[in-house]
Design a protein around this motif. Structure first.
Motif, PDB file in Angstrom:
ATOM      1  N   ARG A  83      13.581   1.660  20.114  1.00  0.00           N
ATOM      2  CA  ARG A  83      12.922   1.848  21.410  1.00  0.00           C
ATOM      3  C   ARG A  83      11.646   2.649  21.246  1.00  0.00           C
ATOM      4  O   ARG A  83      11.551   3.502  20.378  1.00  0.00           O
ATOM      5  CB  ARG A  83      13.838   2.626  22.348  1.00  0.00           C
ATOM      6  CG  ARG A  83      14.734   1.744  23.160  1.00  0.00           C
ATOM      7  CD  ARG A  83      15.493   2.523  24.197  1.00  0.00           C
ATOM      8  NE  ARG A  83      16.853   1.987  24.270  1.00  0.00           N
ATOM      9  CZ  ARG A  83      17.875   2.517  23.613  1.00  0.00           C
ATOM     10  NH1 ARG A  83      17.731   3.593  22.888  1.00  0.00           N
ATOM     11  NH2 ARG A  83      19.063   1.960  23.698  1.00  0.00           N
ATOM     12  N   THR A  93      10.081   0.573  26.020  1.00  0.00           N
ATOM     13  CA  THR A  93      10.182  -0.758  25.430  1.00  0.00           C
ATOM     14  C   THR A  93      11.357  -0.781  24.473  1.00  0.00           C
ATOM     15  O   THR A  93      11.470   0.086  23.600  1.00  0.00           O
ATOM     16  CB  THR A  93       8.901  -1.111  24.662  1.00  0.00           C
ATOM     17  OG1 THR A  93       7.786  -1.000  25.531  1.00  0.00           O
ATOM     18  CG2 THR A  93       8.975  -2.535  24.126  1.00  0.00           C
ATOM     19  N   ASP A  94      12.238  -1.749  24.662  1.00  0.00           N
ATOM     20  CA  ASP A  94      13.355  -1.945  23.733  1.00  0.00           C
ATOM     21  C   ASP A  94      12.988  -3.116  22.819  1.00  0.00           C
ATOM     22  O   ASP A  94      12.855  -4.246  23.270  1.00  0.00           O
ATOM     23  CB  ASP A  94      14.643  -2.264  24.505  1.00  0.00           C
ATOM     24  CG  ASP A  94      15.867  -2.144  23.620  1.00  0.00           C
ATOM     25  OD1 ASP A  94      15.796  -2.617  22.466  1.00  0.00           O
ATOM     26  OD2 ASP A  94      16.884  -1.588  24.061  1.00  0.00           O
ATOM     27  N   HIS A  95      12.788  -2.818  21.523  1.00  0.00           N
ATOM     28  CA  HIS A  95      12.271  -3.839  20.608  1.00  0.00           C
ATOM     29  C   HIS A  95      13.339  -4.807  20.144  1.00  0.00           C
ATOM     30  O   HIS A  95      13.025  -5.838  19.563  1.00  0.00           O
ATOM     31  CB  HIS A  95      11.624  -3.156  19.384  1.00  0.00           C
ATOM     32  CG  HIS A  95      10.495  -2.255  19.752  1.00  0.00           C
ATOM     33  ND1 HIS A  95       9.298  -2.720  20.220  1.00  0.00           N
ATOM     34  CD2 HIS A  95      10.410  -0.901  19.783  1.00  0.00           C
ATOM     35  CE1 HIS A  95       8.488  -1.701  20.486  1.00  0.00           C
ATOM     36  NE2 HIS A  95       9.142  -0.573  20.232  1.00  0.00           N
ATOM     37  N   ARG A  96      14.613  -4.517  20.386  1.00  0.00           N
ATOM     38  CA  ARG A  96      15.662  -5.435  19.936  1.00  0.00           C
ATOM     39  C   ARG A  96      15.710  -6.666  20.825  1.00  0.00           C
ATOM     40  O   ARG A  96      15.993  -7.768  20.352  1.00  0.00           O
ATOM     41  CB  ARG A  96      17.021  -4.730  19.951  1.00  0.00           C
ATOM     42  CG  ARG A  96      17.122  -3.614  18.928  1.00  0.00           C
ATOM     43  CD  ARG A  96      18.382  -2.808  19.100  1.00  0.00           C
ATOM     44  NE  ARG A  96      18.413  -2.189  20.442  1.00  0.00           N
ATOM     45  CZ  ARG A  96      19.417  -1.437  20.874  1.00  0.00           C
ATOM     46  NH1 ARG A  96      20.472  -1.244  20.115  1.00  0.00           N
ATOM     47  NH2 ARG A  96      19.378  -0.905  22.067  1.00  0.00           N
ATOM     48  N   ASN A  98      13.120  -7.199  23.226  1.00  0.00           N
ATOM     49  CA  ASN A  98      11.773  -7.375  23.793  1.00  0.00           C
ATOM     50  C   ASN A  98      11.746  -7.172  25.292  1.00  0.00           C
ATOM     51  O   ASN A  98      11.219  -7.977  26.030  1.00  0.00           O
ATOM     52  CB  ASN A  98      11.204  -8.761  23.435  1.00  0.00           C
ATOM     53  CG  ASN A  98      10.289  -8.670  22.231  1.00  0.00           C
ATOM     54  OD1 ASN A  98       9.823  -7.581  21.894  1.00  0.00           O
ATOM     55  ND2 ASN A  98      10.022  -9.813  21.608  1.00  0.00           N
ATOM     56  N   THR A 100      10.569  -4.626  28.355  1.00  0.00           N
ATOM     57  CA  THR A 100       9.710  -3.509  28.705  1.00  0.00           C
ATOM     58  C   THR A 100       9.949  -3.154  30.159  1.00  0.00           C
ATOM     59  O   THR A 100       9.879  -4.011  31.047  1.00  0.00           O
ATOM     60  CB  THR A 100       8.224  -3.881  28.522  1.00  0.00           C
ATOM     61  OG1 THR A 100       8.029  -4.275  27.157  1.00  0.00           O
ATOM     62  CG2 THR A 100       7.329  -2.678  28.817  1.00  0.00           C
TER      63      THR A 100
END
Length: 102
Positions: A83, A93-96, A98, A100
């Motif tokens: 994150r 933003t949670d990158h796992r 995607n 936001t």
């Protein structure tokens, strides 16, 4: 037993007290010709061999621990971050997945 060499004059020629000890599993070899008696030379050589084997085992153990630690810690770059919190713009933003959130 092999002959001593080096300083000691003619006495060296009469004394067959040099010792070479080899550790067969690792192939580490130690030569010793400091003392006048073969027993003392052998004891010294064994001591040195033991110390070298111990150093080797410590080195390999430390290397394996370091490798394990490296594999667990990671580099902290963007590719593995989970994150990102951007507080100025109130954004997460949670990158796992995607996702936001504003």
């Amino acid at each position: 037993s092999f002959r001593s060499g080096g300083a000691g004059g003619q006495h060296v020629n009469t004394t067959n007290s040099a010792v070479r000890v080899t550790h067969l599993p690792t192939g580490i070899s130690v030569s010793m010709q400091d003392e006048r008696s073969q027993h003392q030379n052998r004891a010294k050589a064994m001591k040195i061999l033991r110390a070298r084997l111990y150093d080797e085992s410590v080195r390999t153990r430390n290397a394996s621990i370091a490798a394990e630690r490296k594999s667990q810690v990671g580099s902290g770059d963007r590719s593995e971050r989970i994150r990102t919190y951007n507080f100025q713009q109130g954004r997460v933003t949670d990158h796992r997945v995607n996702l936001t959130l504003y």
